[in-house]
Design an enzyme around this catalytic site. Structure first.
Site, PDB file in Angstrom:
ATOM      1  N   GLY A  10      43.486  -0.524 -21.583  1.00 20.43           N
ATOM      2  CA  GLY A  10      44.441  -1.479 -22.126  1.00 20.43           C
ATOM      3  C   GLY A  10      43.852  -2.866 -22.295  1.00 20.43           C
TER       4      GLY A  10
ATOM      5  N   VAL B 286      49.530   6.784 -22.629  1.00 19.21           N
ATOM      6  CA  VAL B 286      49.971   6.892 -24.012  1.00 19.21           C
ATOM      7  C   VAL B 286      49.147   5.876 -24.795  1.00 19.21           C
ATOM      8  CG1 VAL B 286      51.901   6.748 -25.612  1.00 19.21           C
ATOM      9  CG2 VAL B 286      52.284   7.563 -23.286  1.00 19.21           C
TER      10      VAL B 286
ATOM     11  N   ASN C  52      25.461   7.668 -14.313  1.00 19.81           N
ATOM     12  CA  ASN C  52      24.488   8.405 -13.507  1.00 19.81           C
ATOM     13  C   ASN C  52      23.136   8.525 -14.212  1.00 19.81           C
ATOM     14  OD1 ASN C  52      26.458   8.708 -11.505  1.00 19.81           O
ATOM     15  ND2 ASN C  52      27.279  10.526 -12.499  1.00 19.81           N
TER      16      ASN C  52
END
Length: 625
Positions: free
Chosen positions: A556, A326, A505
């Site tokens: 976060g 969220v 990559n």
């Protein structure tokens, strides 16, 4: 005897000069006249060669101008002034060596570091280094055998990349200018294509040997898909009664990743950073110049933050599986570091729930957010709403939300349905209804990330038709890799509003510029995301700013490797404010294109954009209803 300049014949030093460097002419009595004549001729020849050498390099004229200007300026540090002037006349730096190293990322796992050495004023100098993260996802609650196998694959990928850099790429780039980003990326691209061809030939050779030695067994007949369930009572009117549930498509095999391919992306980024440092520019400005064809942009915008708050995904302890992340998104009118203005009145209560509610506890996930124990889709959203209310913030005005659904992790292939909550399964059509209900209840949600698997293209059409005018439908894991998107020349394989792009990559800096230009031309939203196995290298923040993406998704606010990137974003914003070049993001707008208009956009015939739809308008309409 005094020393004399070979070019001018003037005396350079008196008898006190170094005797080892003196040109002592032998006398007639010592060596004879023939030797003296020969020495004079050699000196004349050297003098002539010196004059030609200095004249070819325009030394006399430049030296005369420099000495004259120094005399008129009379700087306090004469030799410092001369050194600065001479440095401007030096040849541009060129790459002399590229070094690859095996280092550890933020999780203690191996990854690649690349250092660039350049020849600067005839001496090799270490200019910069970058660390690129691997493409491997971080799995929680995974079998130890699978973890061990992936760790072996990761180590092999990093070791191969280190070998590529130190053995071949360093030779390929030697002598090239770091400012020639397009040429460097083309060399890297050609090198990678040759490696792909070598790998293909090796696999074909191994397969031919296996086929000649082992007989081919007959293919097994796949089990029949489960029969469609009977229609439930109380089925919502959003679906047609005549709808026949189709069997789900099996998961597509993942795009093959060539072992060692991360060397390409790492070296490309390192060269871009080297060019910026040699020009005394920040990396984001160098990227912006590449994107705008070397034209200095008048304004640069800082991407809107996507900050992960809580996790209620498949690995969370509660029953809820649907919300892997969220995410909080600040209002576009705010700066990255600026807190939203609180209301004058705040509501009482803790965590936005009842006073008897238990305190929120949980562990930190690898995404940097709190993993909490919830059982319904409403609970985490009500929690955040309550916290915002306590802080005096208004959802949908000061802050918005996004949901990372990670639908590819929810599919139960034995049942052919998504397990949105433990023991609760939804088919594809029911998932569309679930998302519509969720947006109706919480209009502050402005983005859904990976609401379906990439195989469910019809459901992407359905959810785009249902919600494309109210929120962003973003493909992350469901999207193809950047090289594959560029190869196809189409970013709209699935009907969506935008993509999450990552630098991993073989993706070069030129590829990032090209894909963002393509997305801009198709009116798609770009989200620059970080990989799950992160390092403390903050270069991706400069990439996001320079490319001008709409959002940046860093996870976060925990762990040093993430906080470093947030701090870099704040520092860039402060620099732009001080320079007067900070531009502000526009309001969130959702451009819904019909299927016909989408096809026209893919063909390059962009229709006139429809009227803008703002999230605040959706909030007002929901309140009225």
């Amino acid at each position: 005897m005094s020393l004399r300049c070979l070019a001018t014949g003037r005396t350079l030093a008196g008898p006190q000069a170094n005797p080892r460097c003196s040109l002592k002419s032998p006398t007639m009595g010592e060596e004879g006249g023939g030797r003296s004549c020969g020495t004079t001729m050699e000196l004349q020849k050297l003098k002539q060669q010196a004059m030609e050498y200095y004249r070819e390099n325009d030394v006399p004229r430049r030296l005369e101008e420099l000495l004259n200007s120094t005399f008129y300026l009379q700087p306090a540090d004469v030799y410092g002034h001369l050194a600065n002037c001479f440095s401007k006349l030096a040849k541009p730096p060129t790459i002399c060596r590229v070094v690859g190293k095996n280092v550890l990322d933020g999780l203690g796992l191996p990854t690649l570091q690349v250092e660039i050495f350049c020849t600067v004023q005839n001496f090799p100098k270490n200019i910069c280094s970058v660390v690129i993260s691997t493409h491997f996802e971080v799995h929680e609650n995974t079998l130890p055998e699978l973890v061990e196998a992936e760790n072996i694959e990761r180590s092999e990928a990093v070791s191969t990349a280190v070998r590529w850099v130190n053995e071949t790429i360093t030779q390929e780039l030697r002598g090239m200018a770091p400012s020639s980003q397009a040429e460097v990326d083309q060399v890297l691209r050609t090198f990678f294509e040759n490696k792909v061809q070598e790998d293909k030939e090796r696999k074909e050779s191994e397969k031919s040997l296996e086929d000649s030695a082992v007989p081919i067994p007959s293919p097994l007949t796949p089990p029949a898909p489960p029969p469609p369930p009977a229609k439930k009572k109380g089925q919502k009117q959003g679906r047609k009664d005549t709808f026949t549930e189709k069997p789900i498509l099996p998961p597509e095999p993942g795009e093959p990743v060539l072992c060692g391919s991360m060397a390409i992306g790492a070296v490309s980024l390192a060269v871009a950073k080297t060019s910026a440092m040699l020009d005394s520019n920040p990396l984001y400005l160098n990227i912006a110049l590449l994107k705008h064809h070397q034209e200095h942009p008048a304004k640069l915008t800082v991407p809107l933050l996507m900050v992960s708050l809580v996790s209620c995904g498949k690995s969370s302890p509660g029953k809820l599986n649907l919300m892997k992340e969220v995410i909080c998104i600040p209002h576009p009118g705010l700066t990255a570091k600026q807190p939203p203005p609180p209301k004058t009145e705040t509501k009482k209560g803790h965590n936005g729930g009842k006073r008897s509610q238990q305190p929120i506890t949980g562990k930190m996930s690898h995404l940097g957010c709190l993993t909490i124990n919830y059982d319904t889709t409403e609970q985490p959203l009500l929690l955040i709403q309550g916290i915002c209310a306590n802080l005096g913030l208004e959802m949908g005005t000061n802050l918005h939300l996004a949901i990372n659904c990670a639908a590819h992790e929810l599919m139960d292939y034995s049942k052919g349905k998504y397990e949105v909550m433990m023991g609760t399964y939804k088919n594809a059509a029911e998932m569309v209804d679930l998302y519509v209900d969720l947006i109706n209840k919480f209009p502050s949600i402005i983005a859904l990330i990976d609401p379906f698997r990439k195989e469910d293209s019809e459901q992407w059409d359905s959810i785009y038709n249902a919600l494309g005018s109210r929120c962003y439908i973003i493909a992350g894991t469901a999207s193809k890799s950047i090289p594959k998107l560029l190869e196809d020349g189409n970013v709209s394989v699935l009907r969506q509003s935008g993509l999450i792009i990552k630098h991993t990559n073989q993706t070069t800096v030129s590829d990032l510029v090209e894909i963002t230009n393509l997305m801009d031309s198709k009116k798609h939203v770009a989200v620059f995301g970080s990989t799950e196995g992160e390092s403390s290298d903050d270069s991706l923040v400069d990439l996001a700013v320079g490319l001008g993406v709409r959002f940046i998704k860093l996870g976060g606010l925990s762990r040093g490797e993430r906080v470093t990137k947030y701090n870099r974003l704040f520092a860039i914003e402060e620099e732009l404010v001080q320079n007067g070049t900070l531009g502000f993001n526009e309001e969130h707008t959702f451009f819904y294109l019909s299927e016909e208009a989408e096809k026209a956009a893919v063909a390059g015939e962009l229709p006139r954009p429809p009227g803008r739809i703002f999230p605040t308008e959706v909030v007002e309409e929901s309140v009225k209803t």
